[in-house]
Enzyme design. Structure first.
Site, PDB file in Angstrom:
ATOM      1  N   SER A 178      -0.862   2.827  -1.820  1.00 54.21           N
ATOM      2  CA  SER A 178      -0.525   2.512  -3.205  1.00 54.21           C
ATOM      3  C   SER A 178      -1.047   3.517  -4.213  1.00 54.21           C
ATOM      4  CB  SER A 178      -1.015   1.104  -3.565  1.00 54.21           C
ATOM      5  OG  SER A 178      -2.357   0.927  -3.185  1.00 54.21           O
ATOM      6  N   HIS A 206       4.930  -1.276  -1.372  1.00 61.84           N
ATOM      7  CA  HIS A 206       5.564  -0.189  -2.122  1.00 61.84           C
ATOM      8  C   HIS A 206       6.780   0.416  -1.427  1.00 61.84           C
ATOM      9  CE1 HIS A 206       2.324  -0.232  -5.052  1.00 61.84           C
ATOM     10  NE2 HIS A 206       1.532  -0.457  -4.020  1.00 61.84           N
ATOM     11  N   LYS A 237       7.276  -6.144  -7.109  1.00 64.88           N
ATOM     12  CA  LYS A 237       7.325  -4.707  -7.415  1.00 64.88           C
ATOM     13  C   LYS A 237       8.798  -4.285  -7.473  1.00 64.88           C
ATOM     14  CE  LYS A 237       2.585  -4.072  -6.140  1.00 64.88           C
ATOM     15  NZ  LYS A 237       1.581  -3.943  -5.103  1.00 64.88           N
TER      16      LYS A 237
HETATM   17  C1  PLP Z   1       0.390  -4.890  -5.018  1.00 65.09           C
HETATM   18  C2  PLP Z   1      -0.077  -4.872  -3.614  1.00 65.09           C
HETATM   19  C3  PLP Z   1      -0.409  -6.036  -2.934  1.00 65.09           C
HETATM   20  C4  PLP Z   1      -0.488  -7.365  -3.624  1.00 65.09           C
HETATM   21  O1  PLP Z   1       0.767  -7.846  -3.893  1.00 65.09           O
HETATM   22  P1  PLP Z   1       0.941  -8.847  -5.143  1.00 65.09           P
HETATM   23  O2  PLP Z   1       2.251  -9.480  -4.924  1.00 65.09           O
HETATM   24  O3  PLP Z   1       0.857  -7.993  -6.358  1.00 65.09           O
HETATM   25  O4  PLP Z   1      -0.203  -9.819  -5.061  1.00 65.09           O
HETATM   26  C5  PLP Z   1      -0.727  -5.962  -1.595  1.00 65.09           C
HETATM   27  N1  PLP Z   1      -0.747  -4.783  -0.963  1.00 65.09           N
HETATM   28  C6  PLP Z   1      -0.458  -3.626  -1.591  1.00 65.09           C
HETATM   29  C7  PLP Z   1      -0.476  -2.354  -0.823  1.00 65.09           C
HETATM   30  C8  PLP Z   1      -0.135  -3.640  -2.933  1.00 65.09           C
HETATM   31  O5  PLP Z   1       0.125  -2.493  -3.573  1.00 65.09           O
END
Ligand code: PLP
Length: 384
Positions: A178, A206, A237
């Site tokens: 990320s 992602h 996302k």
């Molecule tokens: C954003 C993210 C999460 C958490 O997901 P949410 O739906 O925002 O709680 C988990 N793992 C990674 C790699 C992330 O970037």
């Protein structure tokens, strides 16, 4: 006094340039943000396909609320599960080419559910050192031995697996890291999992919607399939709504539904979200032009940024970080961009390792080439 400790702690954050603050956006999630009445060109969000402010999706959410109301009323295994959630889970499983999928409230909750469901005391979790914080927390919650291997270092991972005496082994990795934007070597990780009889948990927060044919994600990008592959995708996302899901073998998902405490002991998300997410899934499938535009924007960025001056990490994903190193210097560059009405987040420890503070540029299909050129021209023109 207890509160004096907190005040000293906050002052300490200030002295190390680590105190974070929120900005209140006065517009929808978009590259064209307004903060304190001032327009800003933003390169911050994980809304990679630009769906978070897509009118069709907002309309689907409103329709979902009209059809299903505002709340679920209970946890899923009591009475908070709905036909529209079944429909979403089936659509997600079909999309990912797996037997079954289970919807969670968020990716954080999904990760907290997965690791303790598949490992416990006496078991061992092998985790990439740059994995997301939620996977680290999940490993602690699982009470398994946590072995963190250097970023994408397959030799070290193999060595650790070979020397493990644990009964159950779990390899856990972000698919797209990320804060770095690079893609994990999933085929090699799966091969190691097979050779050492381990599970492979892939966090595709992602990659889902962005990578692979039709945006099916990182596992589809590599064409992998296995009962030992536990796939987690998030829906807040690229999918532009909220939530997460885990996809895999039917027995694996059934076990997860029985055992994941973050599934069992929480009120199920509003079913209206599932209605909106079905629409989002269609937009992702039909999103080839959004994904092509995103790739073209990445090429514009890497083609125009002065790479002698800025240390842009090598990444084929919309996450394009510039590593600066020092916390204060990173904040200073972000502040100078801000003076030019450009918003790029400065990411500091503990989100990234100490000494690797960075600007995390993230591109979305809602950006234009002109937006990206404005960013690169401004960065290239900043006085050293
Ligand atoms: C954003 C993210 C999460 C958490 O997901 P949410 O739906 O925002 O709680 C988990 N793992 C990674 C790699 C992330 O970037």
């Amino acid at each position: 006094m207890l509160i004096d400790d907190l005040r000293a702690g906050l002052a300490d954050l200030d002295s190390r340039a680590l105190r974070r603050r929120r900005r209140s956006l006065e517009t929808q999630c978009s590259p064209r943000a307004v903060i304190d009445g001032r327009p800003m060109l933003a390169f911050c969000s994980n809304d990679y396909l630009g769906l978070a402010s897509e009118p069709l999706l907002a309309e689907a959410l409103a329709e979902g609320a009209r059809l299903w109301g505002s709340g679920s009323g209970a946890s899923a295994l009591v009475s908070g599960h709905y036909a529209v959630v079944d429909e979403l889970e089936q659509a997600l499983a079909a999309f990912c080419g797996t037997e079954r999928a289970l919807a969670f409230g968020t990716g954080y909750l999904a990760n907290l559910g997965i690791l303790p469901a598949f490992s416990g005391r006496g078991d061992e979790i092998f985790a990439d050192r740059l994995n997301h914080a939620s996977l680290v927390d999940a490993a602690l919650l699982a009470r398994a031995t946590l072995t963190r291997y250097p970023h994408c270092d397959l030799d070290r991972l193999e060595h650790a697996l070979a020397h493990s005496t644990a009964r159950r082994k779990l390899i856990v990795s972000d698919a797209v890291f990320s804060m770095d934007g690079d893609i994990a070597p999933l085929p090699a990780l799966l091969e190691l999992a097979e050779r050492h009889d381990a599970w492979l948990v892939v966090d595709d927060a992602h990659g889902f919607g962005v990578l692979g044919p039709g945006g099916r994600g990182s596992v589809a990008h590599f064409g992998l399939s296995s009962w030992r592959l536990i796939y987690m995708g998030t829906l807040g996302k690229a999918a532009g709504v909220a939530g997460a899901f885990v996809a895999g073998n039917a027995d694996v998902i059934e076990w997860l539904m029985q055992k994941a405490r973050s599934y069992v002991f929480t009120t199920a998300p509003p079913p209206a979200l599932s209605h909106a997410l079905l629409c989002s899934l269609r937009l992702i499938k039909d999103g080839t032009s959004r994904r092509n535009h995103l790739q073209a924007l990445i090429a514009t960025l890497t083609g125009h940024l002065d790479l002698q001056r800025w240390h842009l990490l090598s990444s084929r994903t919309p996450i394009q970080p510039i590593v600066i190193g020092d916390n204060q210097r990173t904040l200073d560059v972000a502040a100078r961009l801000q003076q030019e009405s450009i918003w790029v987040p400065a990411i500091r420890p503990p989100t990234v390792p100490v000494g690797s503070a960075r600007l995390r540029i993230s591109l979305t299909a809602a950006h234009t080439h002109e937006d990206v050129l404005r960013l690169t021209d401004t960065l290239n023109g900043l006085a050293p």
